[in-house]
Design a protein around this motif. Structure first.
Motif, short mmCIF file in Angstrom:
data_model
loop_
_atom_site.label_atom_id
_atom_site.label_comp_id
_atom_site.label_asym_id
_atom_site.label_seq_id
_atom_site.Cartn_x
_atom_site.Cartn_y
_atom_site.Cartn_z
N TYR A 197 23.74 41.44 46.90
CA TYR A 197 25.08 41.45 46.33
C TYR A 197 26.02 42.42 47.06
O TYR A 197 27.15 42.06 47.44
CB TYR A 197 24.99 41.83 44.85
N LYS A 257 28.41 35.90 40.14
CA LYS A 257 29.59 36.71 40.42
C LYS A 257 30.00 36.67 41.89
O LYS A 257 31.19 36.63 42.21
CB LYS A 257 29.34 38.16 39.98
N LYS A 265 31.69 33.35 42.56
CA LYS A 265 33.02 33.35 41.97
C LYS A 265 34.00 34.14 42.83
O LYS A 265 35.14 33.73 43.05
CB LYS A 265 32.97 33.95 40.56
N LYS A 266 33.52 35.25 43.38
CA LYS A 266 34.36 36.07 44.25
C LYS A 266 34.65 35.35 45.56
O LYS A 266 35.75 35.44 46.10
CB LYS A 266 33.69 37.41 44.53
N ASP A 312 24.89 40.58 30.35
CA ASP A 312 26.35 40.56 30.44
C ASP A 312 26.98 39.75 29.31
O ASP A 312 28.14 39.34 29.39
CB ASP A 312 26.81 40.00 31.79
#
Length: 310
Positions: free
Chosen positions: A28, A139, A142-143, A215
């Motif tokens: 990540y 994530k 999505k970024k 989350d």
């Protein structure tokens, strides 16, 4: 705390375990740096464009740097994570539902150590491992789409679905949830709050299992099947007693019409046990119906074999 910091903290906390088990994780932090470099590079190249003032994001249809770094690496990382998770859960649950001489050995070991507690702890570690990596994957994709104003990240999820490596849709995760519910006398399995929360609704017509991730993402797993075992076997030209794995590689799933799915069928023993203990009447009726059908098919099969031999 931002997710990037939480993920880094998680990796540091599990560093010894991960090195010992030689497992991989979503890169990540490094991938996020690649996105940042791509965004900065594009801004520099577009600094003289008026369009850039309206949108500070990269508008390129294809980014060689990101595409090469992201999608080739992510598919490998996701595949390795899924394979590792499935194999570890399979081994863990095999010890829990061991039969024959192996069951005797497992019970004997329990006289000297608390194996149940060790199994539960490993299960918690595996759930956090798959959950944190799944969140990191979601994530970063999505970024990617946000930086490039694209839908490539979203489309990547379809590719994962086609290759059956979706991290949070493995039957072994459902089996792990059933394991916790079997270990717990209530209808919910609490995993210390940090790891998540399993619960289930075993209404026979609408049976479902729920998993809440760290989350707060909520996932619903439908425990009812669109096709019964008898129909699945019939579609593959099998007798029930032969088992789904005896199907030929060319046999197609009666639902999705794909080939090769029978060999990957998972016998969900923990889920069977959950239904057996919490839906006793339904389970008795189901077993009785299956036995009648298996007996009928067995007689027909051996009769045909005898006729052929004669």
């Amino acid at each position: 705390m931002k997710f990037g910091e939480a993920f880094t903290e998680y990796l540091l906390g599990e560093r010894e375990w991960m090195l010992d088990k030689k497992c991989v994780h979503i890169e990540y932090k490094r991938l996020k740096k690649v996105l940042k470099s791509c965004q900065s590079c594009t801004r520099l190249q577009s600094s003289s464009c008026s369009e850039f003032l309206e949108n500070q994001l990269c508008q390129c249809q294809a980014c060689p740097l990101c595409d090469q770094m992201f999608f080739s690496e992510l598919i490998k990382e996701a595949s390795d994570i899924a394979k590792y998770f499935n194999s570890r859960v399979r081994r863990l649950l095999h010890l829990h539902v061991a039969t024959g001489i192996q069951r005797y050995v497992v019970r004997l070991r329990k006289c000297f150590k608390n194996d149940q507690q060790a199994l539960a702890q490993e299960g918690r570690v595996l759930i956090e491992y798959i959950a944190m990596n799944a969140i990191a994957l979601r994530k970063i994709l999505k970024k990617y789409d946000k930086v490039h104003s694209s839908v490539k990240g979203e489309n990547f999820k379809s590719r994962m679905h086609a290759e059956r490596i979706e991290l949070l849709h493995s039957p072994w995760l459902i089996e792990l949830g059933a394991f916790y519910l079997n270990s717990d006398q209530s209808d919910a399995g609490e995993l210390n709050g940090v790891y998540g929360h399993f619960s289930c609704n075993l209404n026979v017509t609408e049976a479902a299992m729920t998993l809440v991730l760290p989350d707060s993402t909520r996932l619903e797993y439908d425990l009812t099947c669109a096709v019964c075992l008898s129909c699945a076997c019939s579609a593959a030209s099998l007798m029930i007693f032969q088992g789904l794995k005896a199907a030929s590689p060319e046999s197609k799933c009666p639902i999705c019409r794909e080939v090769g799915v029978y060999s990957k069928a998972v016998h969900m023993l923990e889920l069977d046990l959950l239904l057996k203990t919490r839906c006793k009447e339904y389970w008795k009726e189901r077993l009785a119906d299956e036995r009648v059908l298996m007996l009928k098919q067995s007689k027909e099969h051996w009769k045909s074999q005898s006729t052929y031999a004669i």
